[in-house]
Design a protein around this motif. Structure first.
Motif, PDB file in Angstrom:
ATOM      1  N   ARG A 143      -2.624   0.438  -4.785  1.00 17.14           N
ATOM      2  CA  ARG A 143      -2.590  -0.884  -5.409  1.00 17.14           C
ATOM      3  C   ARG A 143      -1.252  -1.581  -5.133  1.00 17.14           C
ATOM      4  NH1 ARG A 143      -6.921  -1.581  -8.789  1.00 17.14           N
ATOM      5  NH2 ARG A 143      -8.047   0.334  -9.343  1.00 17.14           N
ATOM      6  N   ARG A 144      -0.181  -0.815  -5.045  1.00 22.74           N
ATOM      7  CA  ARG A 144       1.129  -1.406  -4.720  1.00 22.74           C
ATOM      8  C   ARG A 144       1.119  -1.960  -3.297  1.00 22.74           C
ATOM      9  NH1 ARG A 144       5.771  -0.578  -2.241  1.00 22.74           N
ATOM     10  NH2 ARG A 144       5.013   1.346  -1.280  1.00 22.74           N
ATOM     11  N   GLN A 145       0.538  -1.180  -2.364  1.00 19.44           N
ATOM     12  CA  GLN A 145       0.444  -1.650  -0.985  1.00 19.44           C
ATOM     13  C   GLN A 145      -0.427  -2.896  -0.899  1.00 19.44           C
ATOM     14  OE1 GLN A 145       1.954  -0.660   1.665  1.00 19.44           O
ATOM     15  NE2 GLN A 145       2.549   1.486   1.473  1.00 19.44           N
ATOM     16  N   GLN A 146      -1.518  -2.912  -1.644  1.00 18.50           N
ATOM     17  CA  GLN A 146      -2.399  -4.079  -1.648  1.00 18.50           C
ATOM     18  C   GLN A 146      -1.671  -5.310  -2.171  1.00 18.50           C
ATOM     19  OE1 GLN A 146      -5.764  -3.798  -4.294  1.00 18.50           O
ATOM     20  NE2 GLN A 146      -7.003  -5.179  -3.057  1.00 18.50           N
ATOM     21  N   GLN A 147      -0.878  -5.145  -3.215  1.00 19.98           N
ATOM     22  CA  GLN A 147      -0.138  -6.270  -3.782  1.00 19.98           C
ATOM     23  C   GLN A 147       0.940  -6.753  -2.818  1.00 19.98           C
ATOM     24  OE1 GLN A 147      -0.952  -7.803  -6.684  1.00 19.98           O
ATOM     25  NE2 GLN A 147       0.529  -9.355  -6.036  1.00 19.98           N
ATOM     26  N   ARG A 148       1.578  -5.824  -2.105  1.00 18.96           N
ATOM     27  CA  ARG A 148       2.606  -6.212  -1.139  1.00 18.96           C
ATOM     28  C   ARG A 148       2.001  -7.056  -0.016  1.00 18.96           C
ATOM     29  NH1 ARG A 148       4.564  -4.626   3.669  1.00 18.96           N
ATOM     30  NH2 ARG A 148       3.035  -2.952   3.854  1.00 18.96           N
TER      31      ARG A 148
ATOM     32  N   THR B 259      -0.669  -8.854  -0.243  1.00 19.61           N
ATOM     33  CA  THR B 259      -1.044 -10.144  -0.827  1.00 19.61           C
ATOM     34  C   THR B 259       0.165 -11.054  -0.984  1.00 19.61           C
ATOM     35  OG1 THR B 259      -2.861  -9.084  -2.030  1.00 19.61           O
ATOM     36  CG2 THR B 259      -2.128 -11.247  -2.815  1.00 19.61           C
ATOM     37  N   ASP B 260       1.297 -10.492  -1.400  1.00 18.31           N
ATOM     38  CA  ASP B 260       2.502 -11.299  -1.617  1.00 18.31           C
ATOM     39  C   ASP B 260       3.127 -11.756  -0.308  1.00 18.31           C
ATOM     40  OD1 ASP B 260       2.160 -10.962  -4.308  1.00 18.31           O
ATOM     41  OD2 ASP B 260       3.595  -9.313  -4.492  1.00 18.31           O
TER      42      ASP B 260
ATOM     43  N   SER C   6      -4.344 -11.704   3.814  1.00 19.04           N
ATOM     44  CA  SER C   6      -4.544 -10.552   2.934  1.00 19.04           C
ATOM     45  C   SER C   6      -6.017 -10.298   2.651  1.00 19.04           C
ATOM     46  CB  SER C   6      -3.779 -10.758   1.618  1.00 19.04           C
ATOM     47  OG  SER C   6      -4.247 -11.922   0.952  1.00 19.04           O
TER      48      SER C   6
END
Length: 392
Positions: free
Chosen positions: A323-328, A330-331, A337
């Motif tokens: 989830r952290r990689q996914q958020q990175r 996206t940001d 993304s």
């Protein structure tokens, strides 16, 4: 005499159209210079200033003089900025010493005329263009671009070609090339934009047209570079995400692989419990066999529970990292993304299924141990518990 001495003379001269001028002898220095020129033919050859009046010059008088071009190593005397721009190497760098009759400007004077400021900005463009060109002919003042065909762009321009927006467009172009990253690709994009803009024009009008439409060139370079960076970044992001996905899949599957030995032990333990338990009526061998089998079953379940809890925590860590990689992504890369959302959702789904599998395995093991306990109680007669009271 230095060029500064000549500039002092030029500033006090009213230039005519035929190489003659009216000089006001405003200082003793000017009078001394005139005397030195008149007395030394070699100095005259260098400065090309000669008296036309027969009467000797005096301080404060106005005399007629003939003014020619001084020796090139001294400096340049030009009629206007158009003439300055045609000077040798003026297409690539500003001459070091010069005097422009109209508007009476000498190199180094402040403030600089707007035309000169635009010319200096144009030199920055030429410096960028010469790096983008296939080769440069400095003698002929030509930029040559070779692609599908040869395109020659002579560097010829006038002050009228230097528009008021030139400096702003030059700043835009310089911002793109300030960062050396992808320098070759940027120069290729610029060369393509130049050829597309001027390739169909006569050579004599190509460079002025390029200067007047520099904003269009900047737009093409911006769009081309953004497209290149987008393609480059997308490919890189895609490779990184795919590499991370494979790594995460391996780690997720490993949570089952690491305890598959214990999982294979469940049916074995079930068979052992089912086949080894006998009806026990006292403290004989059947009782102790049943007790040992039940104790082993619960020890197996306890060890399996420890392994399941450990793997559950591992899945939790992996879920957090995914989830952290996914958020990175996206940001940092919001525009693309969405292209990778399915891959992250697939990984999260895999974790959910593995958690469900671990929960099911733990439930089956616990239920089996509970059934073994029920069977033990049913096969063991009441009061047999006293057999394990060691103090009896």
């Amino acid at each position: 005499m230095t060029f500064d001495d000549l500039v002092e003379i030029y500033r006090h001269t009213q230039f005519g159209a035929d190489g003659e001028g009216a000089l006001t002898i405003a200082s003793q220095a000017i009078l001394d210079h005139l005397g030195a020129i008149d007395a030394d033919p070699r100095l005259y050859d260098d400065v090309q200033i000669g008296l036309l009046d027969d009467a000797p010059p005096v301080l404060g008088a106005k005399v007629r003089i003939a003014v020619g071009h001084p020796r090139h190593s001294l400096g340049l005397l030009v009629r206007d900025f158009d003439a300055l721009f045609q000077a040798p190497r003026a297409a690539f760098e500003e001459p070091s010493r010069y005097y422009v009759v109209d508007p009476g400007y000498a190199s180094g004077d402040l403030p600089a005329p707007a035309t000169l400021a635009r010319y200096r900005a144009l030199l920055d463009v030429v410096a960028i263009l010469r790096d983008a060109a296939s080769y440069v002919d400095e003698v002929q003042r030509e930029l040559v671009f070779i692609g599908a065909e040869k395109t020659v762009v002579p560097i010829a321009f006038r002050a009228a070609d230097l528009g008021t927006d030139l400096e702003e467009n030059v700043a835009r172009l310089k911002r793109v090339f300030h960062d050396p990253l992808h320098g070759d690709e940027k120069r290729e994009i610029l060369a393509t934009a130049v050829v597309q803009l001027v390739g169909g024009l006569r050579q004599s009008v190509r460079f002025p047209h390029l200067v007047r439409n520099l904003d269009a060139v900047c737009d093409e370079v911006d769009k081309g570079y953004r497209l290149f960076v987008s393609s480059f970044s997308y490919s890189k992001i895609r490779d990184d995400v795919e590499t991370a996905r494979i790594e995460f899949v391996g780690k997720i599957h490993k949570t089952i692989v690491d305890i598959q030995g214990q999982l294979l032990g469940i049916p074995v333990a079930t068979i052992v419990v089912a086949s080894q338990m006998k009806s026990a009526t006292g403290c004989g061998l059947p009782f102790w066999t049943n007790t040992a089998v039940l104790l082993g079953a619960w020890i197996f379940v306890a060890l399996l529970a420890i392994a399941i809890v450990n793997q559950w925590h591992t899945l939790t860590v992996l879920d957090t990292e995914i989830r952290r990689q996914q958020q990175r992504i996206t940001d940092d890369y919001a525009l693309v993304s969405g292209e990778f959302a399915d891959q992250f959702e697939d990984l999260i789904g895999r974790i959910w299924w593995h958690r469900a599998a671990l929960g099911a395995v733990g439930g089956v093991a616990g239920l089996s141990a509970l059934l073994a306990t029920v069977a033990y109680l049913m096969l063991t007669a009441r009061g047999s518990g006293a057999c394990i009271a060691l103090w009896n």
